[in-house]
Design a protein around this motif. Structure first.
Motif, PDB file in Angstrom:
ATOM      1  N   SER A  88      -6.016 -32.037  59.235  1.00  0.00           N
ATOM      2  CA  SER A  88      -4.849 -32.468  58.467  1.00  0.00           C
ATOM      3  C   SER A  88      -5.187 -33.473  57.373  1.00  0.00           C
ATOM      4  N   LYS A  89      -6.331 -34.148  57.488  1.00  0.00           N
ATOM      5  CA  LYS A  89      -6.697 -35.142  56.481  1.00  0.00           C
ATOM      6  C   LYS A  89      -7.188 -34.503  55.197  1.00  0.00           C
ATOM      7  N   PHE A  90      -7.588 -33.244  55.264  1.00  0.00           N
ATOM      8  CA  PHE A  90      -8.194 -32.600  54.100  1.00  0.00           C
ATOM      9  C   PHE A  90      -7.396 -31.353  53.735  1.00  0.00           C
ATOM     10  N   SER A  91      -6.195 -31.584  53.261  1.00  0.00           N
ATOM     11  CA  SER A  91      -5.329 -30.459  52.904  1.00  0.00           C
ATOM     12  C   SER A  91      -5.785 -29.769  51.633  1.00  0.00           C
ATOM     13  N   ILE A  97     -14.312 -33.088  49.479  1.00  0.00           N
ATOM     14  CA  ILE A  97     -15.422 -33.494  48.606  1.00  0.00           C
ATOM     15  C   ILE A  97     -15.459 -35.018  48.469  1.00  0.00           C
ATOM     16  N   TRP A  98     -14.294 -35.637  48.318  1.00  0.00           N
ATOM     17  CA  TRP A  98     -14.246 -37.093  48.224  1.00  0.00           C
ATOM     18  C   TRP A  98     -14.715 -37.734  49.527  1.00  0.00           C
ATOM     19  N   TYR A  99     -14.382 -37.139  50.654  1.00  0.00           N
ATOM     20  CA  TYR A  99     -14.874 -37.630  51.946  1.00  0.00           C
ATOM     21  C   TYR A  99     -16.396 -37.603  51.989  1.00  0.00           C
ATOM     22  N   LEU A 100     -16.992 -36.489  51.559  1.00  0.00           N
ATOM     23  CA  LEU A 100     -18.448 -36.380  51.567  1.00  0.00           C
ATOM     24  C   LEU A 100     -19.084 -37.413  50.648  1.00  0.00           C
ATOM     25  N   ILE A 101     -18.484 -37.642  49.491  1.00  0.00           N
ATOM     26  CA  ILE A 101     -19.009 -38.652  48.566  1.00  0.00           C
ATOM     27  C   ILE A 101     -18.925 -40.038  49.195  1.00  0.00           C
ATOM     28  N   PHE A 102     -17.791 -40.322  49.849  1.00  0.00           N
ATOM     29  CA  PHE A 102     -17.610 -41.653  50.441  1.00  0.00           C
ATOM     30  C   PHE A 102     -18.605 -41.905  51.567  1.00  0.00           C
ATOM     31  N   VAL A 103     -18.710 -40.980  52.516  1.00  0.00           N
ATOM     32  CA  VAL A 103     -19.601 -41.229  53.653  1.00  0.00           C
ATOM     33  C   VAL A 103     -21.055 -41.283  53.196  1.00  0.00           C
ATOM     34  N   ALA A 104     -21.419 -40.474  52.206  1.00  0.00           N
ATOM     35  CA  ALA A 104     -22.778 -40.558  51.675  1.00  0.00           C
ATOM     36  C   ALA A 104     -23.007 -41.913  51.005  1.00  0.00           C
ATOM     37  N   GLY A 105     -21.973 -42.419  50.315  1.00  0.00           N
ATOM     38  CA  GLY A 105     -22.083 -43.727  49.672  1.00  0.00           C
ATOM     39  C   GLY A 105     -22.191 -44.876  50.646  1.00  0.00           C
ATOM     40  N   VAL A 106     -21.757 -44.689  51.892  1.00  0.00           N
ATOM     41  CA  VAL A 106     -21.922 -45.714  52.930  1.00  0.00           C
ATOM     42  C   VAL A 106     -23.255 -45.536  53.649  1.00  0.00           C
ATOM     43  N   ILE A 107     -23.626 -44.298  53.922  1.00  0.00           N
ATOM     44  CA  ILE A 107     -24.859 -44.016  54.652  1.00  0.00           C
ATOM     45  C   ILE A 107     -26.086 -44.480  53.867  1.00  0.00           C
ATOM     46  N   LEU A 108     -26.097 -44.247  52.575  1.00  0.00           N
ATOM     47  CA  LEU A 108     -27.280 -44.567  51.764  1.00  0.00           C
ATOM     48  C   LEU A 108     -27.639 -46.052  51.803  1.00  0.00           C
ATOM     49  N   PRO A 109     -26.736 -46.969  51.483  1.00  0.00           N
ATOM     50  CA  PRO A 109     -27.140 -48.385  51.538  1.00  0.00           C
ATOM     51  C   PRO A 109     -27.418 -48.889  52.949  1.00  0.00           C
ATOM     52  N   LEU A 110     -26.712 -48.371  53.954  1.00  0.00           N
ATOM     53  CA  LEU A 110     -26.996 -48.796  55.326  1.00  0.00           C
ATOM     54  C   LEU A 110     -28.424 -48.450  55.724  1.00  0.00           C
ATOM     55  N   ASN A 111     -28.860 -47.262  55.343  1.00  0.00           N
ATOM     56  CA  ASN A 111     -30.228 -46.866  55.678  1.00  0.00           C
ATOM     57  C   ASN A 111     -31.250 -47.589  54.811  1.00  0.00           C
ATOM     58  N   ALA A 112     -30.902 -47.865  53.577  1.00  0.00           N
ATOM     59  CA  ALA A 112     -31.822 -48.613  52.722  1.00  0.00           C
ATOM     60  C   ALA A 112     -32.030 -50.030  53.239  1.00  0.00           C
ATOM     61  N   LEU A 183     -15.428 -45.879  59.260  1.00  0.00           N
ATOM     62  CA  LEU A 183     -14.867 -46.655  58.154  1.00  0.00           C
ATOM     63  C   LEU A 183     -13.898 -45.804  57.339  1.00  0.00           C
ATOM     64  N   HIS A 184     -14.261 -44.553  57.091  1.00  0.00           N
ATOM     65  CA  HIS A 184     -13.355 -43.657  56.355  1.00  0.00           C
ATOM     66  C   HIS A 184     -12.060 -43.454  57.146  1.00  0.00           C
ATOM     67  N   ASP A 185     -12.178 -43.258  58.449  1.00  0.00           N
ATOM     68  CA  ASP A 185     -10.994 -43.050  59.280  1.00  0.00           C
ATOM     69  C   ASP A 185     -10.109 -44.292  59.291  1.00  0.00           C
ATOM     70  N   PHE A 186     -10.724 -45.459  59.322  1.00  0.00           N
ATOM     71  CA  PHE A 186      -9.949 -46.700  59.323  1.00  0.00           C
ATOM     72  C   PHE A 186      -9.202 -46.886  58.008  1.00  0.00           C
ATOM     73  N   LEU A 187      -9.870 -46.652  56.889  1.00  0.00           N
ATOM     74  CA  LEU A 187      -9.268 -46.910  55.587  1.00  0.00           C
ATOM     75  C   LEU A 187      -8.210 -45.879  55.209  1.00  0.00           C
ATOM     76  N   THR A 188      -8.352 -44.640  55.702  1.00  0.00           N
ATOM     77  CA  THR A 188      -7.432 -43.575  55.294  1.00  0.00           C
ATOM     78  C   THR A 188      -6.356 -43.261  56.325  1.00  0.00           C
ATOM     79  N   ARG A 189      -6.583 -43.635  57.595  1.00  0.00           N
ATOM     80  CA  ARG A 189      -5.605 -43.268  58.636  1.00  0.00           C
ATOM     81  C   ARG A 189      -5.135 -44.465  59.451  1.00  0.00           C
ATOM     82  N   LEU A 190      -6.070 -45.200  60.043  1.00  0.00           N
ATOM     83  CA  LEU A 190      -5.693 -46.273  60.960  1.00  0.00           C
ATOM     84  C   LEU A 190      -4.976 -47.413  60.245  1.00  0.00           C
TER      85      LEU A 190
END
Length: 252
Positions: A88-91, A97-112, A183-190
Motif C-alpha cells: 500500500s505504500k507504493f501505489s 523508485i524514490w524508496y530505492l533512492i532513499f534507502v540506498a542514500g542511507v546505506i551508502l554513508p552508513l557503510n562508508a 528509517l523510511h518506515d518511520f518517516l513515511t508511516r509511523l
C-alpha cells in the motif's frame, strides 16, 4: 520462445529490470567476462576527479559468488515484486523508485563510516525484505525448510549470514539495510500516523513527471510502450467532424 518472452514481459517492470541487471552482471563478473572493479564501493575513490559516481549504483547490483547468484537474484525479484504490486505504500512506480533512492542514500554513508563494505546488495536485500514483510504481520513465511512469522524473515536472513565466510562482516552490512528500511518506515508511516506529523520525505514531483505512464500495447511478444494518447477520439483517415455520431437514416 514467444511464450517465454511474454511471461518475462508480464512480470512487474521494476522488479524484472533490476533482477535482470543483477543476474547478468553477476554472471559476467563470476565467469570472468566482466571486471569486478566497477562494482566495488570505496569511499575515497569518490574524492577523485572526475568522481566515479557510477559506483553509487553498481555496488548494489553484484551478488555473492556461487549459489548466491541464484538466491540473491531470486530474493531481490521476489521482494521487489511484492512491493511493486501489493504494498500500500507504493501505489505508484515513482514511489518505489524514490524508496530505492532513499534507502540506498542511507546505506551508502552508513557503510562508508562503520562497516567499510564494498558490495552492498545484501544491505538492499535486507531493506526490501523488511519493508515487504511489514504488511504481512500475522502471516507465515517459509525460510528454507522451516515456517516462521513473516516479519521475522529479515532477521533470519541476517543470522544466516553467520554461516558463510566473512559472515560477521556481511551481517554488519545487512544491518545497515535494516536501519535504512526502518528509517523510511518511520518517516513515511509511523511518524505521520502516530505522531500526527507530515511525511517528511514525499516522492519528488520530478519523479512523477519522469514516470508518467505511457500507453501499453499487448503484442504476441509481450507488451510494447507508446506515448499516451491525448483525448479519447477514435483514429482513422476521416476528419473528426465526419466521425461525429448523429441520428441514423435509412437509405432507400
Amino acid at each position: 520462445m514467444a511464450d517465454m518472452v511474454s511471461v518475462y514481459m508480464s512480470t512487474p517492470p521494476i522488479a524484472r529490470s533490476i533482477a535482470t541487471v543483477v543476474f547478468v552482471c553477476s554472471v559476467g563478473v563470476y565467469t570472468g567476462m566482466l571486471s569486478s572493479d566497477p562494482f566495488l564501493f570505496f569511499y575515497p575513490l569518490l574524492l577523485k576527479f572526475p568522481p566515479p559516481l557510477y559506483r553509487l549504483v553498481t555496488t548494489f547490483i553484484l551478488t555473492g559468488p556461487g549459489l548466491g547468484v541464484l538466491f540473491d537474484t531470486y530474493f531481490i525479484f521476489t521482494y521487489l515484486s511484492q512491493l511493486e504490486t501489493s504494498n500500500s505504500k507504493f501505489s505508484k512506480k515513482e514511489d518505489l523508485i524514490w524508496y530505492l533512492i532513499f534507502v540506498a542514500g542511507v546505506i551508502l554513508p552508513l557503510n562508508a563510516l562503520f562497516t567499510y563494505g564494498y558490495l552492498l546488495l545484501q544491505a538492499l536485500l535486507i531493506a526490501l525484505c523488511y519493508t515487504a514483510t511489514q504488511d504481512q504481520r500475522g502471516m507465515n513465511a517459509h525460510f528454507y525448510v522451516i515456517t516462521i512469522p513473516a516479519q521475522l524473515m529479515p532477521y533470519c536472513l541476517l543470522i544466516v549470514q553467520l554461516l558463510f565466510p566473512n559472515g560477521w562482516e556481511n551481517m554488519k552490512i545487512g544491518l545497515t539495510g535494516l536501519v535504512a528500511a526502518h528509517l523510511h518506515d518511520f518517516l513515511t508511516r509511523l511518524y505521520p500516523q502516530f505522531g500526527n506529523g507530515p511525511n517528511v520525505i514525499p516522492t519528488p514531483g520530478f519523479l512523477s513527471w519522469i514516470m508518467s505512464t505511457p500507453r501499453v500495447q499487448n503484442t504476441v511478444y509481450g507488451q510494447s510502450m507508446g506515448p499516451a494518447r491525448e483525448g479519447g477520439g477514435r483514429s482513422g483517415p476521416l476528419p473528426d467532424s465526419w466521425r461525429a455520431k448523429g441520428p441514423g437514416r435509412r437509405l432507400g
